[in-house]
Design a protein around this motif. Structure first.
Motif, PDB file in Angstrom:
ATOM      1  N   SER C  43     -76.715  54.804 -48.134  1.00  0.00           N
ATOM      2  CA  SER C  43     -76.833  55.605 -49.369  1.00  0.00           C
ATOM      3  C   SER C  43     -77.364  57.214 -49.886  1.00  0.00           C
ATOM      4  O   SER C  43     -76.741  58.913 -50.544  1.00  0.00           O
ATOM      5  CB  SER C  43     -76.546  54.196 -51.051  1.00  0.00           C
ATOM      6  N   GLN C  82     -71.114  53.848 -54.949  1.00  0.00           N
ATOM      7  CA  GLN C  82     -71.765  51.851 -54.134  1.00  0.00           C
ATOM      8  C   GLN C  82     -70.948  50.952 -55.448  1.00  0.00           C
ATOM      9  O   GLN C  82     -70.651  49.969 -55.642  1.00  0.00           O
ATOM     10  CB  GLN C  82     -72.892  51.591 -53.880  1.00  0.00           C
ATOM     11  N   ASP C 158     -68.868  55.286 -49.672  1.00  0.00           N
ATOM     12  CA  ASP C 158     -70.390  54.204 -49.767  1.00  0.00           C
ATOM     13  C   ASP C 158     -69.968  53.105 -49.856  1.00  0.00           C
ATOM     14  O   ASP C 158     -69.225  52.319 -51.665  1.00  0.00           O
ATOM     15  CB  ASP C 158     -71.281  54.643 -50.488  1.00  0.00           C
TER      16      ASP C 158
ATOM     17  N   GLY E 136     -77.522  49.359 -52.785  1.00  0.00           N
ATOM     18  CA  GLY E 136     -76.946  48.114 -53.359  1.00  0.00           C
ATOM     19  C   GLY E 136     -77.251  46.831 -53.002  1.00  0.00           C
ATOM     20  O   GLY E 136     -77.326  45.723 -53.371  1.00  0.00           O
TER      21      GLY E 136
HETATM   22 MG   LIG Z   1     -76.856  51.671 -50.452  1.00  0.00          MG
END
Ligand SMILES: [Mg+2]
Ligand SMILES: Nc1ncnc2c1ncn2[C@@H]1O[C@H](COP(=O)(O)OP(=O)(O)OP(=O)(O)O)[C@@H](O)[C@H]1O
Ligand SMILES: Nc1ncnc2c1ncn2[C@@H]1O[C@H](COP(=O)(O)OP(=O)(O)OP(=O)(O)O)[C@@H](O)[C@H]1O
Ligand SMILES: [Mg+2]
Lengths: 418, 289, 343, 279, 343
Positions: C43, C82, C158, E136
């Motif tokens: 990310s 995300q 993402d 995430g």
């Molecule tokens: Mg990520």
């Protein structure tokens, strides 16, 4: 009930600037020392508005103070509404208090429907304070008793000077090349200042002093006095403009040595006694036809709802008695209502300015009281606005008189008098 | 959890208010028991020139000051919500005037506004001669000219947006950050971000504050008018409803009459609030989460 | 011409550096999938490209322009976060049309295109809902549609499909591919889904702890993993790794091995069970996944090995099997460095 | 899912930062002078005629104003009372407001709507309308001439506005957080304490400061309900100073400075929390 | 004894009913995976069980108690939210320990167990970070740890692994399984990952538009899908479906078919390419996924068919192949109802 609850202090509601409140604290201390066991609680309001708000809420809320101090011009609304306890019986029964000891004009002002409601603490009147040092510097003769309005205007004109000390007419609009550094006269454009002038000229303020229904300034005598007052600013330019007043009110202006004469009541004395830079004194009001003064008087009133009336009365007896009167007189703020005390050194003390305090006593026989109609506070506020505009904006005399009349009528109509 | 608040609300505000508003239909002077007067007070109000002036003054004040205040606070909040050199200081400084107790604040301005010696006019006179401004004009006569006095009171009120500012700042800083990142990626201009994201997301708080300000404009005219101008310049240039109510109620002891004026005043604010509600209505959908 | 170049980019959160001199070149119109374990910095790579995170070193070029100092809006990228980053106060269609409207596309046209994009991701029926009223997958699709509605220089996606079911995911994948082919967009796509990576990618970059471990076509990544890390990371179950001099000797023609410690790797699919003469192993556990089954074995020397077998011919738990691999199916790695060894 | 983190994003926008700094400088330039003048005024020698030109540093510099203010106004005693009131009222008020705001955010929409409407109405009621009935209530409870009537508004959260601000803040938190608390069997009270309050900490800090200022500068309530000079609070003491004649302006301004400083301190402390929180 | 029973449960958001008389029984200690397309109502099922959403009809029983009216806290469930619902103001370890601490577990013990749980999900190194500082996948793992740290009657896991890479996912899967076996917890697990579903589940429930389409063991779901929906939904690429009287006639012993319109289904894995005498088809496209390749074919009559072949033996794009399936590998469905037809 009137049975005194043991221990509950007498609540005394007064207003005033910090120094004045100090005087009342002295009085209370003296009382409590003189009468051990008696207790008085001072409730301090800072000005009349605060005092009114407190008094009204506490009466409405059922817990009024026992005693309050009130000017006769404003006590009408309380008197009319039965808030004040009549004192005749107590006076009659009192071994300490003799109504004859007091100036009748003050006592009279607090009679309502034939009953004595409050006991006047003082009997002040208007006088002209003047800055002797300035008069000496510019070589202008000082005011003397019996001087006329024209003398006043003349003197004021001569005393209005620029910063080079030259006589100047302060009528030019703001921004003129030169502004007065010293103004000849300060006077508040209010009914209470206007009234003695009108009376002196043989006119009346209201149509019927006993049962007033309107402001009646249309008589030639009243018109003349009113016009002369208004002309001070725009015709003669001897009083400060409104902006100048906002910048520095008359009292400070006098204190700062930049006002030659100030027409105000005894109340200013306390403040002026702090002056160190110059010498000052008082002169009587100028006259038109005859010498007339206007009554300034505050009185102790007992509330009808008080739970502590006997104790409250004992305090009132003390405050009205010679000793109480002397203590308050010593602050310089008041002219005692007690005849003896007023003639004693407590008031006339030659070491304390003004040297000529006798002026206030001399005026007493000539003073008249304003009406005590219950809506008088409203009427005063209204007329103050109108008069102020008249002085500073130069409204036409006829309009001013008409406006005063029409706008005050409904207020009179709502009012009750005693 | 709500109980203390509800008790406070009922006992300290709603019930007393109800009692007072009930007095609107009586002749009550605080000193004697009230007597029923029906609609007399209201008919008297209609004819009362002072009331009309006060009403007009209040409405004008609200119309001018409230949008200015809310916009100013919003501008400050948006300007100062992110860190940059000086921002921290500016935030604190923007709050300072709010921290000054009301009465002291009033008297401070009384001095600032002083036509001759007040710092404001002294500043305006810099460069000019004979008490004129550099442009050769007379500086505003804050306390003696009706228009200037009204403007002065608005000016005073603009410096005390601290409360609104703080609330808006907190609200702005609580907004989700990724949403702004998204907007940045989409190259939304500052205006677009403001109009399409910030404004709608802050709409509930803004609406509340605007309503509050409109309502409170009646209150925060009180102390200035009470302390600074005393309702003048004569006759009634800065006599606002709040001062009118206070004077008639507590100085002239016409409590019933003052209550009637209060009732009118509340109805007016209610109307104003409803109008505002309508205006904000297009954002209302954002209120439902 | 290159669509996107990361030239020795480093990035940090506060004091922790999370990207270390990342070098990546994505040609115009190429689709690069970034793979890597959770927390590897995937990310962050996207955020750096979008300009949401400053670089601490290196340069970023998009479509030939150096954009290292440019603000996000000036980079002409579109992004699926995300976390979706949907505007909570806007409806689905407003969310999708946002990027167009702020770019002054006439409102009607913006809505039109937003509706079309919603159609593509299969949320045409939700246009007037707000994000709070959507299921997780629906939100993700809206986020995807919002990115796809524009035609930027680079798409940054993402994990755009992580919350979608397989069928939908396959469909979306096809849509992405089609879009990619149609507008020739440069795409950087982060995913955890092997299938997605292998099917979709022109090239795959494998990230490990903020460093690029290998970049290559799916085939290269699969067939010639550059390190044991890549070898084990791509493919599930992971590639088996055993000491080269260990118990299992692959069959077939042996390469000449250098004289240093090596590991051999082979995928579960390469294991031949029940070979005539193989290494014996016991079956610990068998996982059936549709038609396939994975047998988890332990060699007699204790090493674990996974083998894929058809589900219908899976061995019993506890059984002993003999297993074999061909040299052709194995990979060799240096033990010391973990890098590939191609003899 | 939403909300990567709260608070502003640290985008490297140098130009924007510059503009913000300029803006901040402007804000400082506009907002500071009145207060500097306040301080300057308070340091002027009382009793002198006003200076004809602006003076940022008064000449002569004098602290007489402060001495006389403390002396005349009984400011020390009044400060003590004010502190007493604030120490009780401010925490109580914040407590009440946050609890009520939280409850509103979690209650059925219908109940919420009623309470919110009532709060808005309460906001509309002018203070003057409340004096007399409140006085009667306090007298009935025997609480006039104590400090209780000055503390009582804390029951309202000092202003219904603050309750509503809390309400909006709590409502803006992601619903899933409340769900998670429900699953963990947190009572509403503990949800408020453990999750709600910490998440709206900036709001709490801001409202605490505002509550303090409101309580601290409350002038009309003591005017009506407090008789005893020993119970006077600062604004009331200031009020009496305000009646000094204009040449004693420095005395009054000194009083104003004394009254303002604690509020400033509270703001400075609070702003650490709510203004720099999460920067 | 049953761990969880949904007895004809319906639920609605405002006026839209999203669950229609769902009936499910999960035995104590069973692990049920809920599958279904995005928006089918999977999360809603979990929310109804947790008591976060009221039912409009039906009853919910947990561990033998009727909890339909009970508040969430009284149901003794723990939950992973699809959106994680981490507390932003708490650190990782505080987040994980939260459920314990509010249940008056002594602080020390709670932290101890939280640390252990963090260890399990592989975020032991992040204990003092706040959610805002996590990637995430790290967030998702924290959410998982928070659910696993307690031992409730029912675990409700809403796509708990969707943002994890394959390796980690496999590891977590094993952990879940182990936890499940160790404490015999009843689990309801929503996932989009076929592998996860097939590997992990004791039974799978397939949801479609708020209705239960089929409940069965992974094997049942895979081998005897109850409807074309299930057949196509489980497996990727999806099962091929062709008219029974269509161009492709399977080989081997044919069953006796009822006299009504039928469809035959067969998985890509079942397709035999280059059979001696098969139906001709052209290769549209070939996807290589590691060792396997999927060939997308079109029959001459126009129907699409997908076939799995070993990557090394994949056909060329555009080539013509002959394909065949065995009757034994096919499924039969009624065209009218879409339901399975077992002759
Ligand atoms: Mg990520
Ligand atoms: N708060 C809401 N208001 C209105 N509709 C909702 C709300 N939440 C969900 N829905 C709708 O209910 C249906 C079921 O939602 P749910 O979240 O249970 O789906 P799901 O199966 O979990 O999907 P996904 O896999 O995408 O998470 C969806 O169609 C969704 O749009
Ligand atoms: N705001 C932040 N502050 C501090 N560290 C952070 C922050 N955001 C991410 N990190 C750390 O930086 C590293 C890389 O994060 P990144 O989000 O790029 O990972 P990722 O590869 O996307 O992982 P995932 O697959 O789990 O989303 C991680 O170790 C993460 O903990
Ligand atoms: Mg879901």
């Amino acid at each position: 009930g009137s049975g005194s609850k043991a221990g509950a202090p007498v609540k005394l509601l007064v207003f005033g600037a910090p120094e004045e409140l100090g005087a009342y604290r002295t009085l209370i201390d003296a009382y409590q020392t003189a009468r051990p066991g008696e207790r008085v609680q001072l409730i301090e309001a800072s000005d009349r508005k605060d005092l009114l708000a407190r008094l009204a809420t506490s009466v409405a809320g059922g817990a009024p103070p026992d005693v309050f101090l009130m000017n006769y011009r404003f006590y009408g609304q309380f008197a009319a509404k039965g808030v004040v306890e009549p004192l005749d019986d107590r006076i009659a029964a009192s071994s300490v208090l003799d109504p004859a000891d007091y100036y009748p004009v003050a006592m009279e002002a607090f009679r309502w429907d034939g009953a004595q409601l409050c006991l006047p603490q003082n009997v002040s009147s208007l006088a002209v304070y003047y800055n002797r040092t300035l008069f000496t510097r510019f070589g202008v003769p000082e005011p003397v008793a019996g001087w006329t309005w024209n003398d006043l205007v003349g003197t004021a004109t001569l005393m209005t000077r620029d910063d080079r000390g030259l006589v100047i007419k302060g009528t030019e609009a703001e921004g003129a090349a030169r502004l007065p550094a010293v103004h000849g006269l300060g006077v508040e454009p209010s009914i209470i200042r206007l009234a003695p002038l009108v009376w002196s000229n043989g006119g009346e303020i209201v149509d019927d002093p006993q049962q007033p229904t309107r402001l009646a300034l249309e008589s030639p005598e009243a018109r003349e006095a009113l016009r002369n007052l208004i002309d001070l600013r725009l015709a003669y330019g001897v009083v400060p403009s409104d902006a100048e007043v906002e910048a520095e009110d008359d009292e400070s202006r006098f204190l700062n040595g930049r006002l030659a004469m100030l027409m105000t009541s005894r109340r200013a004395t306390t403040n002026f006694r702090t002056v160190t830079g110059f010498e000052w004194d008082v002169a009587p009001l100028p006259v038109y036809r005859q010498q007339v003064g206007v009554l300034h008087s505050d009185a102790y009133c007992m509330t009808r709802g008080s739970r502590n009336k006997d104790a409250a009365w004992r305090f009132m007896e003390y405050a009205m008695g010679e000793e109480g009167q002397r203590i308050i007189a010593a602050t310089g703020r008041t002219v005692p209502s007690h005849v003896e005390v007023s003639r004693s050194p407590a008031f006339l003390d030659p070491d304390q300015p003004p040297r000529n305090s006798q002026v206030f006593l001399d005026a007493i026989p000539t003073v008249r009281a304003l009406p005590t109609v219950s809506t008088w506070p409203e009427i005063e506020d209204l007329s103050y606005g109108i008069l102020e505009n008249a002085v500073h904006r130069g409204d036409k005399l006829d309009d001013v008189i008409r406006e005063l009349d029409t706008k005050s009528r409904p207020m009179f109509a709502r009012g009750e008098d005693g | 959890m709500l109980t203390p608040y509800l008790v406070g609300l009922l006992v300290l505000v709603l019930l007393p208010a109800l009692v007072t508003l009930g007095m609107a239909f009586t002749d009550y002077d605080l000193l004697r028991p009230p007597s029923w007067a029906g609609l007399d007070n209201f008919t008297a109000l209609v004819d009362d020139p002072i009331f009309r002036v006060a009403l007009l003054n209040s409405v004008v004040f609200a119309l001018v000051a409230v949008p200015l205040r809310v916009l100013l606070a919003l501008g400050l909040a948006l300007l100062l919500h992110r860190r940059a050199p000086g921002v921290g200081t500016a935030r604190t400084v923007a709050l300072l005037p709010t921290a000054v107790p009301e009465i002291a604040y009033g008297l401070l301005w009384l001095w600032l506004f002083n036509p001759l010696y007040g710092p404001i006019n002294q500043l305006l006179r810099v460069g000019g001669e004979h008490g004129l401004t550099a442009l050769g004009r007379t500086p505003p006569q804050w306390l003696t000219d009706p228009t200037s006095a009204r403007a002065g009171i608005i000016l005073m009120s603009l410096f005390t947006v601290g409360e609104t500012f703080v609330v808006l700042l907190a609200a702005r800083r609580a907004l989700p950050r990724d949403v702004y990142e998204m907007a940045a990626v989409e190259d939304a201009t500052g205006w677009d971000v403001f109009r399409r994201i910030t404004l709608p997301l802050m709409a509930p708080v803004l609406a509340l504050l605007a309503v509050r300000d409109a309502v409170a404009s009646l209150h925060f005219t009180f102390v200035p008018a009470f302390v600074v101008t005393d309702g003048g310049p004569p006759p009634y240039a800065t006599t606002y409803l709040s001062l009118f109510v206070y004077q008639t109620g507590f100085e002239y002891l016409r409590y019933g009459y003052a209550a009637a004026a209060t009732l009118v005043m509340m109805l007016l604010t209610l109307a104003a609030v409803l109008v505002q509600w309508r205006l904000i209505r297009r954002y209302r959908r954002f209120y439902q989460l | 011409m290159s669509g996107l170049v990361l030239d020795g980019v480093s990035a940090a959160y506060r004091d922790t550096t999370v990207l270390h001199e990342v070098r990546l070149t994505v040609s115009r119109g190429e689709l690069l999938v970034v793979l890597g374990p959770s927390g590897a910095g995937k990310s962050t790579v996207l955020r750096v490209v979008a300009g949401l995170e400053p670089v601490t070193a290196g340069r970023v070029h998009i479509a030939g322009r150096d954009v290292t100092e440019a603000r996000p809006g000036r980079r002409n990228v579109s992004m699926v976060f995300q976390s979706y980053a949907l505007f909570p106060h806007l409806t689905v269609v407003e969310n999708i049309a946002f990027g167009l409207e702020v770019r002054d596309t006439p409102r009607g046209e913006a809505r039109q295109r937003a509706r079309a994009a919603a159609e593509t991701v299969g949320c045409a029926g939700l246009l007037d809902r707000r994000p709070g009223q959507l299921s997780g997958g629906e939100r993700q699709r809206v986020a995807l549609a919002r990115a796809l509605v524009r035609e930027p220089d680079v798409f940054l996606l993402d994990e755009p499909l992580s919350n979608l079911d397989l069928a939908l995911r396959a469909e979306m994948r096809a849509e992405l591919r089609a879009l990619h082919d149609r507008i020739g967009a440069t795409m950087v796509h982060v995913t955890h889904d092997q299938t997605e990576a292998l099917v979709l990618a022109d090239r795959i970059a494998v990230l490990r702890d903020g460093r690029v471990e290998q970049v290559g076509t799916p085939d290269e990544i699969w067939r010639t993993p550059a390190s044991t890390f890549v070898a084990r990371f791509v493919g599930s179950p992971a590639m088996n790794l055993l000491p080269a001099d260990g118990p299992l000797r692959p069959g077939g023609e042996a390469p000449t091995l250098p004289d240093e410690p090596l590991e051999i790797g082979f995928r579960p699919e390469a294991v031949i069970l029940d070979a005539a003469e193989g290494t014996p192993a016991t079956v610990d556990r068998v996982e059936v996944i549709g038609e396939d089954a994975y047998a988890y074995l332990t060699l007699s020397a204790g090493q674990p090995v996974v083998a894929r077998v058809p589900a219908v011919r899976r061995p019993e738990r506890g059984a002993t099997v003999r297993l074999d691999v061909r040299w052709a199916d194995t990979h060799l790695f240096h033990v010391a460095s973990g890098r590939r060894c191609d003899p | 899912m939403r909300g990567r983190t709260r608070g502003p994003s640290p985008l490297p926008e140098r130009a924007a930062r510059l503009w913000r700094t300029l803006g901040a400088a402007f804000v400082i330039l506009v907002f500071v002078p009145p207060l500097l003048l306040l301080v300057a005024g308070s340091l002027t020698e009382p009793g002198l005629p006003p200076a004809p030109t602006p003076q940022l540093v008064p000449d002569p510099l004098s602290t007489t104003g402060y001495e006389r203010a403390l002396d005349l106004g009984g400011l020390l005693r009044a400060s003590l009372n004010s502190v007493l009131v604030a120490v009780v009222a401010v925490p109580l008020s914040v407590l009440v407001a946050s609890l009520a705001g939280f409850a509103l955010a979690r209650l059925a929409p219908r109940v919420t709507a009623v309470v919110v409407a009532a709060s808005l109405v309460a906001l509309m009621v002018p203070a003057t309308a409340l004096f007399v009935p409140r006085f009667a209530i306090f007298r009935f409870l025997g609480l006039t001439d104590t400090l209780v009537p000055l503390i009582a508004p804390a029951l309202l959260g000092t202003s219904p506005l603050y309750v509503l601000v809390y309400y909006l803040a709590f409502r803006a938190l992601p619903a899933e957080l409340y769900d998670a608390c429900l699953v963990e069997d947190l009572s509403p009270l503990r949800t408020w304490w453990r999750v709600g309050l910490p998440l709206v900490r900036p709001v709490t800090a801001g409202l605490t400061a505002l509550t303090f200022v409101l309580t601290w500068s409350n002038f009309l309530d003591p005017l009506i309900y407090v008789y005893d000079r020993n119970l006077f609070t600062l604004p009331l003491a200031l009020r009496s100073l305000s009646l000094l004649d204009p040449t004693n302006f420095p005395v009054f301004l000194a009083g104003a400075v004394i009254a303002t400083v604690p509020a400033l301190v509270v703001f400075a402390l609070a702003q650490r929390r709510f203004l720099h929180h999460g920067d």
